[in-house]
Motif scaffolding. Structure first.
Motif, PDB file in Angstrom:
ATOM      1  N   GLU A  39      45.718  38.761  39.806  1.00  0.00           N
ATOM      2  CA  GLU A  39      45.440  39.881  40.697  1.00  0.00           C
ATOM      3  C   GLU A  39      43.952  39.995  40.983  1.00  0.00           C
ATOM      4  OE1 GLU A  39      46.251  44.708  41.107  1.00  0.00           O
ATOM      5  OE2 GLU A  39      46.556  43.701  39.177  1.00  0.00           O
ATOM      6  N   TRP A  40      43.125  39.751  39.963  1.00  0.00           N
ATOM      7  CA  TRP A  40      41.680  39.838  40.118  1.00  0.00           C
ATOM      8  C   TRP A  40      41.067  38.447  39.965  1.00  0.00           C
ATOM      9  CZ3 TRP A  40      38.747  44.146  41.341  1.00  0.00           C
ATOM     10  CH2 TRP A  40      39.421  45.362  41.334  1.00  0.00           C
ATOM     11  N   VAL A  41      40.138  38.107  40.844  1.00  0.00           N
ATOM     12  CA  VAL A  41      39.433  36.822  40.758  1.00  0.00           C
ATOM     13  C   VAL A  41      37.939  37.074  40.889  1.00  0.00           C
ATOM     14  CG1 VAL A  41      41.340  35.472  41.689  1.00  0.00           C
ATOM     15  CG2 VAL A  41      39.639  36.432  43.248  1.00  0.00           C
ATOM     16  N   GLN A  42      37.158  36.198  40.272  1.00  0.00           N
ATOM     17  CA  GLN A  42      35.704  36.324  40.373  1.00  0.00           C
ATOM     18  C   GLN A  42      35.228  35.722  41.687  1.00  0.00           C
ATOM     19  OE1 GLN A  42      33.516  34.846  37.018  1.00  0.00           O
ATOM     20  NE2 GLN A  42      31.540  35.558  37.793  1.00  0.00           N
ATOM     21  N   LEU A  43      34.377  36.472  42.388  1.00  0.00           N
ATOM     22  CA  LEU A  43      33.864  36.022  43.686  1.00  0.00           C
ATOM     23  C   LEU A  43      32.435  35.505  43.620  1.00  0.00           C
ATOM     24  CD1 LEU A  43      35.237  38.937  45.911  1.00  0.00           C
ATOM     25  CD2 LEU A  43      36.196  36.646  45.679  1.00  0.00           C
ATOM     26  N   ASP A  78      40.849  32.432  53.457  1.00  0.00           N
ATOM     27  CA  ASP A  78      41.498  31.365  54.216  1.00  0.00           C
ATOM     28  C   ASP A  78      41.469  30.076  53.409  1.00  0.00           C
ATOM     29  OD1 ASP A  78      38.931  30.349  54.421  1.00  0.00           O
ATOM     30  OD2 ASP A  78      38.613  31.069  56.448  1.00  0.00           O
ATOM     31  N   PHE A  79      41.807  28.974  54.049  1.00  0.00           N
ATOM     32  CA  PHE A  79      41.726  27.668  53.420  1.00  0.00           C
ATOM     33  C   PHE A  79      40.458  26.955  53.917  1.00  0.00           C
ATOM     34  CE2 PHE A  79      46.640  27.300  53.134  1.00  0.00           C
ATOM     35  CZ  PHE A  79      46.643  28.080  51.985  1.00  0.00           C
ATOM     36  N   GLU A  80      39.633  26.487  52.993  1.00  0.00           N
ATOM     37  CA  GLU A  80      38.471  25.642  53.303  1.00  0.00           C
ATOM     38  C   GLU A  80      37.534  26.266  54.341  1.00  0.00           C
ATOM     39  OE1 GLU A  80      37.702  23.188  51.596  1.00  0.00           O
ATOM     40  OE2 GLU A  80      39.533  22.339  50.713  1.00  0.00           O
ATOM     41  N   HIS A  81      37.390  27.585  54.334  1.00  0.00           N
ATOM     42  CA  HIS A  81      36.488  28.287  55.266  1.00  0.00           C
ATOM     43  C   HIS A  81      36.839  27.987  56.725  1.00  0.00           C
ATOM     44  CE1 HIS A  81      33.841  29.667  52.037  1.00  0.00           C
ATOM     45  NE2 HIS A  81      33.908  28.450  51.530  1.00  0.00           N
ATOM     46  N   ARG A 128      42.352  24.876  44.145  1.00  0.00           N
ATOM     47  CA  ARG A 128      42.177  25.413  42.794  1.00  0.00           C
ATOM     48  C   ARG A 128      40.994  26.355  42.674  1.00  0.00           C
ATOM     49  NH1 ARG A 128      42.777  20.815  38.277  1.00  0.00           N
ATOM     50  NH2 ARG A 128      42.673  22.754  37.059  1.00  0.00           N
ATOM     51  N   TYR A 129      40.167  26.454  43.707  1.00  0.00           N
ATOM     52  CA  TYR A 129      38.946  27.240  43.591  1.00  0.00           C
ATOM     53  C   TYR A 129      38.854  28.257  44.717  1.00  0.00           C
ATOM     54  CZ  TYR A 129      37.768  23.286  40.616  1.00  0.00           C
ATOM     55  OH  TYR A 129      37.802  22.312  39.649  1.00  0.00           O
ATOM     56  N   ILE A 130      38.091  29.322  44.449  1.00  0.00           N
ATOM     57  CA  ILE A 130      37.811  30.323  45.485  1.00  0.00           C
ATOM     58  C   ILE A 130      36.307  30.380  45.682  1.00  0.00           C
ATOM     59  CG2 ILE A 130      37.722  32.304  43.891  1.00  0.00           C
ATOM     60  CD1 ILE A 130      39.114  33.895  46.212  1.00  0.00           C
ATOM     61  N   SER A 131      35.882  30.392  46.924  1.00  0.00           N
ATOM     62  CA  SER A 131      34.460  30.321  47.276  1.00  0.00           C
ATOM     63  C   SER A 131      34.144  31.398  48.307  1.00  0.00           C
ATOM     64  CB  SER A 131      34.143  28.937  47.851  1.00  0.00           C
ATOM     65  OG  SER A 131      32.844  28.896  48.403  1.00  0.00           O
ATOM     66  N   PRO A 132      33.133  32.230  48.068  1.00  0.00           N
ATOM     67  CA  PRO A 132      32.806  33.299  49.015  1.00  0.00           C
ATOM     68  C   PRO A 132      31.909  32.825  50.157  1.00  0.00           C
ATOM     69  CG  PRO A 132      31.334  33.452  47.166  1.00  0.00           C
ATOM     70  CD  PRO A 132      32.269  32.295  46.864  1.00  0.00           C
ATOM     71  N   THR A 133      31.994  33.510  51.258  1.00  0.00           N
ATOM     72  CA  THR A 133      31.026  33.384  52.350  1.00  0.00           C
ATOM     73  C   THR A 133      30.239  34.675  52.400  1.00  0.00           C
ATOM     74  OG1 THR A 133      32.555  32.018  53.603  1.00  0.00           O
ATOM     75  CG2 THR A 133      30.732  32.966  54.819  1.00  0.00           C
ATOM     76  N   PHE A 134      28.920  34.574  52.387  1.00  0.00           N
ATOM     77  CA  PHE A 134      28.123  35.805  52.322  1.00  0.00           C
ATOM     78  C   PHE A 134      26.872  35.683  53.174  1.00  0.00           C
ATOM     79  CE2 PHE A 134      26.710  33.051  48.895  1.00  0.00           C
ATOM     80  CZ  PHE A 134      25.320  33.107  48.983  1.00  0.00           C
ATOM     81  N   TYR A 135      26.363  36.831  53.574  1.00  0.00           N
ATOM     82  CA  TYR A 135      25.083  36.935  54.265  1.00  0.00           C
ATOM     83  C   TYR A 135      24.008  37.261  53.243  1.00  0.00           C
ATOM     84  CZ  TYR A 135      27.789  37.315  58.594  1.00  0.00           C
ATOM     85  OH  TYR A 135      28.647  37.068  59.627  1.00  0.00           O
ATOM     86  N   ALA A 149      36.196  34.893  52.003  1.00  0.00           N
ATOM     87  CA  ALA A 149      36.294  33.915  50.927  1.00  0.00           C
ATOM     88  C   ALA A 149      37.306  32.865  51.349  1.00  0.00           C
ATOM     89  CB  ALA A 149      36.692  34.574  49.614  1.00  0.00           C
ATOM     90  N   ALA A 150      37.340  31.758  50.599  1.00  0.00           N
ATOM     91  CA  ALA A 150      38.253  30.673  50.946  1.00  0.00           C
ATOM     92  C   ALA A 150      38.748  29.990  49.679  1.00  0.00           C
ATOM     93  CB  ALA A 150      37.569  29.663  51.848  1.00  0.00           C
ATOM     94  N   LEU A 151      39.976  29.533  49.741  1.00  0.00           N
ATOM     95  CA  LEU A 151      40.476  28.619  48.721  1.00  0.00           C
ATOM     96  C   LEU A 151      40.020  27.222  49.114  1.00  0.00           C
ATOM     97  CD1 LEU A 151      44.112  29.932  48.167  1.00  0.00           C
ATOM     98  CD2 LEU A 151      42.151  30.186  46.636  1.00  0.00           C
TER      99      LEU A 151
END
Length: 327
Positions: A39-43, A78-81, A128-135, A149-151
């Motif tokens: 339910e919770w993931v680190q961003l 989304d997938f792969e940004h 397998r990973y989650i990656s954020p997009t940020f300003y 964010a993206a898987l």
């Protein structure tokens, strides 16, 4: 949840994706025994992070949580940004939603509502990973706002640069590229790729080899010079014949030959008309200068009657004719 940090390469100024990615560890469900996403993931991490390309960033989870609350928006995963490439890939749906965030000791965490596509992909270990997009802020270091964010499957490999975070700017860029390639504005990205491939390969139907172009240009320049030289020679011969005949006919003194040649080169037809109208002032074959042939011309710088008639025929003033004769 087990954490794994992975660093990726930079994106365009102001928008960064993949600077940090965390493994999404599947958890066993209470019923049925099937694994489900947490339910919770680190961003993001907390504090300073150094990217593989040497850039440094700083994450303040409390600041990011406050910005999330101020916006009041749920953020897509989304997938792969892929949502950052709308102008080439088209609109893509969200695979999950970040509905809440929380600042914790290790960093910013998000509560996620997983959609079926994301659940299936995680179960199949396609991602397998989650990656954020940020300003990031004006200092170019501190993250100020999470965009999405993206898987991702390979967070450490780096992300391609983005021209802009907005689809509108991307569409404008694609339109400019199509125009530069000579394609219609409605052409697809695939059409643009094909046109670029032709440019790189050198389509013989559209392009001339540089060596052939240079040889052709050199030959053309030489031919043009040869023609111009021939025209100049022909014109010089006409002027010389006109003046020589006038001297032989006693209309021009030999001493004035150069002046009349200059007049003929600048206005052949006018000079010929003036010479034809001039009276004979010297005996044929006489070798005397123009000063002796006409008493009105001398130190006072006057024109003879013949020269006055010639000046009138040429449409020049007597002063201009005197200046040309004295040159």
């Amino acid at each position: 949840m087990h954490k794994r940090l992975a660093l990726c390469s930079s994106l365009s100024e102001g928008l960064v994706a993949g600077i940090a990615a965390f493994e999404v560890v599947m958890a066993s469900a209470q019923a049925g025994g099937e694994q489900q996403p947490p339910e919770w993931v680190q961003l993001t991490p907390r504090g300073a992070v150094t990217a593989r390309d040497g850039r440094s960033f700083r994450f303040d989870p409390e600041r990011l949580a406050a910005a999330f609350a101020a916006e009041g928006l749920q953020l897509p995963i989304d997938f792969e940004h892929e949502s950052e490439f709308t102008f080439t890939l088209g609109a893509k749906p969200a695979r999950a939603w970040i509905v809440a965030v929380e600042a914790r000791a290790k960093g910013l965490f998000g509560r996620v509502e997983w959609l079926p596509d994301a659940v299936a992909a995680l179960k199949a270990k396609a991602y397998r990973y989650i990656s954020p997009t940020f300003y990031f802020g004006e200092d170019g270091i501190t993250a100020r706002l999470i965009k999405a964010a993206a898987l991702v499957a390979a967070p450490a490999l780096g992300m391609p640069a983005l021209a802009s975070a907005t689809p509108q700017n991307g569409a404008t860029m694609l339109k400019d590229i199509l125009i530069a390639l000579g394609l219609a504005e409605t052409a697809s990205a695939a059409d643009a790729v094909s046109a670029i491939a032709l440019l790189k390969a050198g389509d013989p139907a559209k392009f001339v080899p540089k060596a052939q172009h240079d040889a052709t240009a050199t030959a053309l320049a030489a031919a043009e010079k040869k023609l111009q030289d021939a025209d100049d020679a022909a014109q010089a011969a006409r002027c010389s014949t006109l003046v020589e005949d006038a001297i032989k006919g006693g209309k021009i003194a030999p001493a004035a030959k150069d002046q009349y040649l200059a007049l003929a080169k600048s206005n052949f037809d006018g000079t010929k008309a003036a010479i034809d109208a001039m009276p004979v002032v010297l005996k044929a074959g006489a070798d005397a200068d123009l000063d002796n042939a006409d008493p009105d011309k001398g130190a006072a710088g006057k024109l003879s009657e013949a020269e006055k008639a010639m000046a009138a025929t040429l449409g020049v003033t007597e002063e201009a004719f005197l200046a040309a004769r004295a040159a």
